[in-house]
Enzyme design. Sequence first.
Site, short mmCIF file in Angstrom:
data_model
loop_
_atom_site.label_atom_id
_atom_site.label_comp_id
_atom_site.label_asym_id
_atom_site.label_seq_id
_atom_site.Cartn_x
_atom_site.Cartn_y
_atom_site.Cartn_z
N LYS A 1 -10.73 -2.54 12.27
CA LYS A 1 -9.50 -2.14 12.97
C LYS A 1 -9.49 -2.73 14.39
O LYS A 1 -8.45 -3.15 14.88
CB LYS A 1 -9.37 -0.61 13.02
N GLY B 1 0.84 -1.20 0.00
CA GLY B 1 0.00 0.00 0.00
C GLY B 1 0.87 1.24 0.00
O GLY B 1 0.55 2.26 0.62
N TYR C 1 -15.29 0.17 9.16
CA TYR C 1 -13.83 0.39 9.26
C TYR C 1 -13.35 0.19 10.70
O TYR C 1 -12.36 -0.50 10.96
CB TYR C 1 -13.55 1.81 8.77
N ASP D 1 2.04 -1.91 -4.44
CA ASP D 1 0.65 -1.44 -4.40
C ASP D 1 -0.08 -2.09 -5.57
O ASP D 1 0.57 -2.70 -6.43
CB ASP D 1 0.59 0.09 -4.49
N ILE D 2 -1.41 -1.93 -5.62
CA ILE D 2 -2.13 -2.50 -6.78
C ILE D 2 -2.06 -1.57 -7.99
O ILE D 2 -2.47 -1.93 -9.08
CB ILE D 2 -3.62 -2.82 -6.47
#
Length: 317
Positions: A147, A9, A143, A35-36
Amino acid sequence: MASKILIIGACGQIGTELTLALRDKVGKDNVIASDIREGNEELMSSGPFEIADATNYNQIGDLVIQYEIDEVYLMAAMLSATAEKLPMKAWDLNMGSLFHVLNLAKEGKIRKVFWPSSIAVFGPTTPKHDTPQTTVMEPTTVYGISKQAGERWCEYYHNKFGVDVRSIRYPGLISYKTLPGGGTTDYAVEIYHEALKTGKYTSFLKEDTELPMMFMDDAIRATISLMEAPSEKVKVRSSYNLSALNFTPATLANAIQKHIPEFEISYAPDFRQAIADSWPSSIDDSEARTDWGWRHEFDLEKMTSEMLEGIKEVYHV
Ligand code: SER
Protein backbone atom coordinates in the site's frame (compact mmCIF):
# COMPACT_ATOMS: atom_id res chain seq x y z
CA MET A 1 -24.21 12.14 -19.67
CA ALA A 2 -23.38 10.17 -16.55
CA SER A 3 -19.85 8.79 -16.21
CA LYS A 4 -19.44 5.10 -16.96
CA ILE A 5 -17.87 3.39 -13.99
CA LEU A 6 -15.96 0.09 -13.70
CA ILE A 7 -15.55 -1.47 -10.27
CA ILE A 8 -12.80 -4.07 -10.09
CA GLY A 9 -13.15 -6.35 -7.07
CA ALA A 10 -16.87 -5.56 -6.87
CA CYS A 11 -17.75 -8.66 -4.86
CA GLY A 12 -15.55 -7.89 -1.86
CA GLN A 13 -16.46 -6.21 1.41
CA ILE A 14 -16.16 -2.64 0.09
CA GLY A 15 -16.84 -3.38 -3.57
CA THR A 16 -20.30 -4.80 -2.93
CA GLU A 17 -21.62 -1.75 -1.10
CA LEU A 18 -19.80 0.69 -3.34
CA THR A 19 -21.37 -0.89 -6.42
CA LEU A 20 -24.86 -0.77 -4.90
CA ALA A 21 -24.42 2.85 -3.78
CA LEU A 22 -23.08 4.03 -7.14
CA ARG A 23 -25.84 2.20 -9.03
CA ASP A 24 -28.41 4.00 -6.87
CA LYS A 25 -26.74 7.28 -7.63
CA VAL A 26 -25.92 7.15 -11.36
CA GLY A 27 -28.13 4.34 -12.67
CA LYS A 28 -27.46 0.62 -12.75
CA ASP A 29 -26.28 0.42 -16.36
CA ASN A 30 -23.60 3.04 -15.76
CA VAL A 31 -21.83 0.90 -13.15
CA ILE A 32 -20.12 -2.26 -14.40
CA ALA A 33 -19.20 -4.66 -11.60
CA SER A 34 -16.32 -7.09 -12.12
CA ASP A 35 -14.51 -9.68 -10.05
CA ILE A 36 -12.82 -13.07 -10.45
CA ARG A 37 -15.92 -14.73 -8.96
CA GLU A 38 -19.59 -13.95 -8.68
CA GLY A 39 -20.83 -11.99 -5.69
CA ASN A 40 -23.91 -12.16 -3.51
CA GLU A 41 -27.44 -12.19 -4.85
CA GLU A 42 -28.10 -8.51 -4.16
CA LEU A 43 -24.98 -7.46 -6.08
CA MET A 44 -25.48 -9.86 -8.98
CA SER A 45 -29.10 -8.87 -9.56
CA SER A 46 -28.46 -5.13 -9.33
CA GLY A 47 -26.81 -4.53 -12.75
CA PRO A 48 -24.14 -5.59 -15.27
CA PHE A 49 -21.41 -7.97 -14.09
CA GLU A 50 -18.29 -9.31 -15.83
CA ILE A 51 -15.76 -11.90 -14.70
CA ALA A 52 -12.28 -10.34 -14.93
CA ASP A 53 -8.89 -10.85 -13.34
CA ALA A 54 -7.42 -7.62 -11.94
CA THR A 55 -3.90 -8.85 -12.72
CA ASN A 56 -4.71 -9.32 -16.42
CA TYR A 57 -4.11 -6.05 -18.30
CA ASN A 58 -5.93 -7.21 -21.43
CA GLN A 59 -9.05 -8.29 -19.58
CA ILE A 60 -9.31 -4.98 -17.74
CA GLY A 61 -8.40 -2.97 -20.86
CA ASP A 62 -11.05 -4.80 -22.92
CA LEU A 63 -13.75 -3.99 -20.38
CA VAL A 64 -12.70 -0.33 -20.41
CA ILE A 65 -13.06 -0.20 -24.21
CA GLN A 66 -16.20 -2.34 -24.43
CA TYR A 67 -18.16 -0.27 -21.91
CA GLU A 68 -16.53 3.10 -22.72
CA ILE A 69 -15.46 3.44 -19.09
CA ASP A 70 -14.58 6.89 -17.65
CA GLU A 71 -13.83 6.00 -14.03
CA VAL A 72 -12.30 2.94 -12.39
CA TYR A 73 -12.54 1.97 -8.72
CA LEU A 74 -9.86 -0.67 -8.11
CA MET A 75 -11.04 -2.54 -5.01
CA ALA A 76 -9.31 -5.89 -5.62
CA ALA A 77 -6.56 -6.56 -3.07
CA MET A 78 -5.15 -9.12 -0.72
CA LEU A 79 -5.51 -7.95 2.90
CA SER A 80 -2.99 -7.93 5.71
CA ALA A 81 -3.31 -11.35 7.36
CA THR A 82 -3.51 -13.35 4.10
CA ALA A 83 -0.69 -11.31 2.57
CA GLU A 84 1.67 -12.42 5.37
CA LYS A 85 1.07 -15.99 4.23
CA LEU A 86 1.31 -15.32 0.49
CA PRO A 87 3.76 -12.41 0.17
CA MET A 88 4.59 -12.66 -3.54
CA LYS A 89 1.00 -13.28 -4.57
CA ALA A 90 -0.07 -10.27 -2.51
CA TRP A 91 2.57 -8.06 -4.09
CA ASP A 92 1.62 -9.22 -7.61
CA LEU A 93 -2.08 -8.64 -7.07
CA ASN A 94 -1.86 -5.39 -5.13
CA MET A 95 0.80 -3.76 -7.32
CA GLY A 96 0.09 -5.40 -10.70
CA SER A 97 -3.56 -4.36 -10.73
CA LEU A 98 -2.67 -0.80 -9.72
CA PHE A 99 -0.15 -0.44 -12.55
CA HIS A 100 -2.71 -1.71 -15.07
CA VAL A 101 -5.22 0.93 -14.02
CA LEU A 102 -2.69 3.77 -13.70
CA ASN A 103 -1.35 2.92 -17.16
CA LEU A 104 -4.84 2.89 -18.68
CA ALA A 105 -5.32 6.38 -17.21
CA LYS A 106 -1.91 7.51 -18.45
CA GLU A 107 -2.84 6.31 -21.96
CA GLY A 108 -6.01 8.45 -21.76
CA LYS A 109 -8.37 5.45 -21.79
CA ILE A 110 -9.90 6.39 -18.43
CA ARG A 111 -10.39 9.79 -16.82
CA LYS A 112 -10.34 9.11 -13.10
CA VAL A 113 -9.11 6.41 -10.74
CA PHE A 114 -9.97 5.49 -7.15
CA TRP A 115 -7.51 3.26 -5.32
CA PRO A 116 -7.82 2.27 -1.65
CA SER A 117 -4.89 2.59 0.71
CA SER A 118 -4.93 1.69 4.40
CA ILE A 119 -3.78 2.51 7.91
CA ALA A 120 -1.37 -0.38 7.21
CA VAL A 121 0.97 2.09 5.46
CA PHE A 122 2.07 3.11 8.95
CA GLY A 123 4.45 1.12 11.10
CA PRO A 124 5.92 0.85 14.59
CA THR A 125 8.01 4.02 14.19
CA THR A 126 4.97 6.12 13.26
CA PRO A 127 3.40 8.28 16.03
CA LYS A 128 0.63 5.99 17.31
CA HIS A 129 -1.94 8.54 18.47
CA ASP A 130 -3.54 11.05 16.12
CA THR A 131 -1.20 9.89 13.39
CA PRO A 132 -0.67 12.87 11.07
CA GLN A 133 -1.23 12.87 7.31
CA THR A 134 2.49 13.32 6.70
CA THR A 135 4.74 11.39 9.05
CA VAL A 136 7.23 8.53 9.38
CA MET A 137 6.05 5.52 7.37
CA GLU A 138 7.95 2.28 7.83
CA PRO A 139 5.34 -0.46 7.39
CA THR A 140 6.40 -3.92 8.56
CA THR A 141 3.72 -5.99 6.82
CA VAL A 142 3.61 -7.23 3.24
CA TYR A 143 0.24 -5.57 2.80
CA GLY A 144 1.47 -2.28 4.27
CA ILE A 145 4.55 -2.28 2.05
CA SER A 146 2.36 -2.78 -1.03
CA LYS A 147 0.00 0.00 0.00
CA GLN A 148 2.81 2.41 0.75
CA ALA A 149 4.51 1.71 -2.56
CA GLY A 150 1.13 2.08 -4.26
CA GLU A 151 0.65 5.51 -2.70
CA ARG A 152 4.01 6.63 -4.02
CA TRP A 153 3.09 5.41 -7.51
CA CYS A 154 -0.29 7.18 -7.42
CA GLU A 155 1.38 10.47 -6.54
CA TYR A 156 4.06 9.86 -9.19
CA TYR A 157 1.50 9.20 -11.95
CA HIS A 158 -0.38 12.32 -10.90
CA ASN A 159 2.68 14.56 -10.90
CA LYS A 160 4.37 13.11 -13.97
CA PHE A 161 1.47 12.22 -16.24
CA GLY A 162 -1.44 14.25 -14.83
CA VAL A 163 -3.40 11.10 -13.87
CA ASP A 164 -6.46 12.02 -11.77
CA VAL A 165 -6.04 9.40 -9.08
CA ARG A 166 -7.68 9.71 -5.66
CA SER A 167 -7.19 7.57 -2.59
CA ILE A 168 -8.15 7.05 1.04
CA ARG A 169 -6.26 5.30 3.83
CA TYR A 170 -9.21 3.29 5.12
CA PRO A 171 -9.27 2.28 8.76
CA GLY A 172 -10.80 -1.12 9.67
CA LEU A 173 -14.19 -1.24 7.95
CA ILE A 174 -17.25 -2.69 9.61
CA SER A 175 -20.21 -3.90 7.58
CA TYR A 176 -22.82 -6.65 7.39
CA LYS A 177 -23.64 -7.11 3.68
CA THR A 178 -20.41 -8.88 2.68
CA LEU A 179 -17.87 -10.39 5.04
CA PRO A 180 -14.29 -9.11 5.00
CA GLY A 181 -11.60 -11.68 4.30
CA GLY A 182 -8.07 -11.99 5.54
CA GLY A 183 -7.76 -8.70 7.42
CA THR A 184 -6.48 -7.88 10.89
CA THR A 185 -9.50 -5.73 11.71
CA ASP A 186 -11.95 -8.53 10.74
CA TYR A 187 -12.53 -9.36 14.40
CA ALA A 188 -14.72 -6.26 14.64
CA VAL A 189 -17.13 -7.78 12.10
CA GLU A 190 -16.93 -11.42 13.25
CA ILE A 191 -17.78 -10.38 16.80
CA TYR A 192 -21.24 -9.14 15.78
CA HIS A 193 -22.05 -12.34 13.89
CA GLU A 194 -20.94 -14.54 16.77
CA ALA A 195 -22.75 -12.40 19.33
CA LEU A 196 -26.01 -13.07 17.51
CA LYS A 197 -25.33 -16.70 16.59
CA THR A 198 -23.64 -18.12 19.71
CA GLY A 199 -23.59 -15.34 22.31
CA LYS A 200 -19.81 -15.55 22.63
CA TYR A 201 -16.64 -14.64 20.73
CA THR A 202 -12.93 -15.33 21.08
CA SER A 203 -10.97 -12.33 19.85
CA PHE A 204 -7.68 -12.87 18.02
CA LEU A 205 -6.54 -9.46 19.28
CA LYS A 206 -5.88 -8.56 22.93
CA GLU A 207 -8.59 -6.74 24.88
CA ASP A 208 -6.75 -3.40 24.92
CA THR A 209 -5.65 -3.25 21.25
CA GLU A 210 -7.03 0.04 20.03
CA LEU A 211 -7.40 0.51 16.26
CA PRO A 212 -9.02 3.09 13.99
CA MET A 213 -12.34 1.81 12.59
CA MET A 214 -15.28 3.02 10.53
CA PHE A 215 -18.80 1.90 9.62
CA MET A 216 -19.12 1.02 5.94
CA ASP A 217 -21.80 3.66 5.19
CA ASP A 218 -19.33 6.36 6.21
CA ALA A 219 -16.54 4.80 4.12
CA ILE A 220 -18.75 4.64 1.03
CA ARG A 221 -19.90 8.23 1.48
CA ALA A 222 -16.28 9.36 1.87
CA THR A 223 -15.21 7.47 -1.24
CA ILE A 224 -17.93 8.89 -3.46
CA SER A 225 -17.50 12.39 -2.10
CA LEU A 226 -13.73 12.32 -2.70
CA MET A 227 -14.38 11.16 -6.29
CA GLU A 228 -16.94 13.93 -6.79
CA ALA A 229 -14.74 16.70 -5.36
CA PRO A 230 -13.42 19.23 -7.89
CA SER A 231 -9.91 18.23 -8.88
CA GLU A 232 -8.26 21.31 -7.36
CA LYS A 233 -9.64 20.42 -3.92
CA VAL A 234 -7.90 17.05 -3.97
CA LYS A 235 -4.54 18.27 -2.76
CA VAL A 236 -3.19 14.95 -1.49
CA ARG A 237 -2.49 12.58 -4.39
CA SER A 238 -0.86 9.82 -2.39
CA SER A 239 -3.74 8.99 -0.04
CA TYR A 240 -5.87 10.79 2.56
CA ASN A 241 -5.99 9.88 6.23
CA LEU A 242 -9.62 9.20 7.17
CA SER A 243 -10.99 8.67 10.64
CA ALA A 244 -14.25 8.00 12.46
CA LEU A 245 -13.89 5.81 15.58
CA ASN A 246 -11.17 4.11 17.59
CA PHE A 247 -11.92 1.24 19.95
CA THR A 248 -10.54 -1.90 21.55
CA PRO A 249 -12.11 -5.38 21.51
CA ALA A 250 -13.15 -4.80 25.16
CA THR A 251 -14.93 -1.52 24.34
CA LEU A 252 -16.68 -3.11 21.37
CA ALA A 253 -17.80 -6.07 23.50
CA ASN A 254 -19.21 -3.59 25.98
CA ALA A 255 -21.22 -1.81 23.29
CA ILE A 256 -22.65 -5.18 22.16
CA GLN A 257 -23.51 -6.13 25.75
CA LYS A 258 -25.83 -3.13 25.89
CA HIS A 259 -27.98 -4.99 23.34
CA ILE A 260 -27.12 -8.59 24.29
CA PRO A 261 -26.31 -8.53 28.04
CA GLU A 262 -25.33 -12.22 28.17
CA PHE A 263 -22.68 -11.81 25.41
CA GLU A 264 -19.25 -13.05 26.51
CA ILE A 265 -15.84 -12.25 25.05
CA SER A 266 -12.55 -14.07 25.57
CA TYR A 267 -9.10 -13.48 24.11
CA ALA A 268 -6.64 -15.72 22.24
CA PRO A 269 -4.24 -13.44 20.36
CA ASP A 270 -2.57 -14.96 17.30
CA PHE A 271 -0.10 -13.72 14.63
CA ARG A 272 -2.46 -10.87 13.79
CA GLN A 273 -1.66 -9.24 17.16
CA ALA A 274 1.79 -8.22 15.88
CA ILE A 275 0.23 -6.67 12.78
CA ALA A 276 -2.26 -4.70 14.88
CA ASP A 277 0.50 -3.59 17.26
CA SER A 278 2.39 -2.03 14.35
CA TRP A 279 -0.59 0.15 13.32
CA PRO A 280 -1.82 3.47 14.75
CA SER A 281 -4.55 3.59 17.39
CA SER A 282 -6.04 6.86 16.13
CA ILE A 283 -5.72 8.98 13.01
CA ASP A 284 -5.66 12.74 12.38
CA ASP A 285 -7.78 13.27 9.28
CA SER A 286 -8.01 17.08 9.37
CA GLU A 287 -6.78 17.41 5.77
CA ALA A 288 -9.67 15.33 4.41
CA ARG A 289 -12.06 17.41 6.54
CA THR A 290 -10.60 20.69 5.23
CA ASP A 291 -9.91 19.80 1.59
CA TRP A 292 -13.15 18.07 0.61
CA GLY A 293 -15.44 18.42 3.62
CA TRP A 294 -15.31 14.92 5.13
CA ARG A 295 -17.52 14.34 8.21
CA HIS A 296 -18.28 10.95 9.74
CA GLU A 297 -21.80 10.11 10.93
CA PHE A 298 -21.57 6.80 12.78
CA ASP A 299 -20.34 6.48 16.35
CA LEU A 300 -19.92 3.17 18.19
CA GLU A 301 -23.51 3.07 19.49
CA LYS A 302 -25.15 3.93 16.18
CA MET A 303 -22.93 1.45 14.33
CA THR A 304 -23.65 -1.33 16.81
CA SER A 305 -27.42 -0.94 16.45
CA GLU A 306 -27.14 -0.95 12.64
CA MET A 307 -24.83 -3.98 12.61
CA LEU A 308 -27.06 -6.09 14.84
CA GLU A 309 -30.21 -5.17 12.91
CA GLY A 310 -28.49 -5.66 9.55
CA ILE A 311 -27.06 -9.08 10.37
CA LYS A 312 -30.45 -10.26 11.66
CA GLU A 313 -32.05 -9.22 8.40
CA VAL A 314 -29.40 -10.53 5.97
CA TYR A 315 -28.59 -13.82 7.73
CA HIS A 316 -31.95 -14.42 9.45
CA VAL A 317 -30.34 -15.03 12.84
N1 SER B 1 -8.73 -3.84 7.25
C1 SER B 1 -7.48 -4.08 6.61
C2 SER B 1 -6.80 -5.26 7.18
O1 SER B 1 -7.02 -5.55 8.32
C3 SER B 1 -6.60 -2.88 6.77
O2 SER B 1 -6.63 -2.13 5.61
O3 SER B 1 -6.00 -5.86 6.53
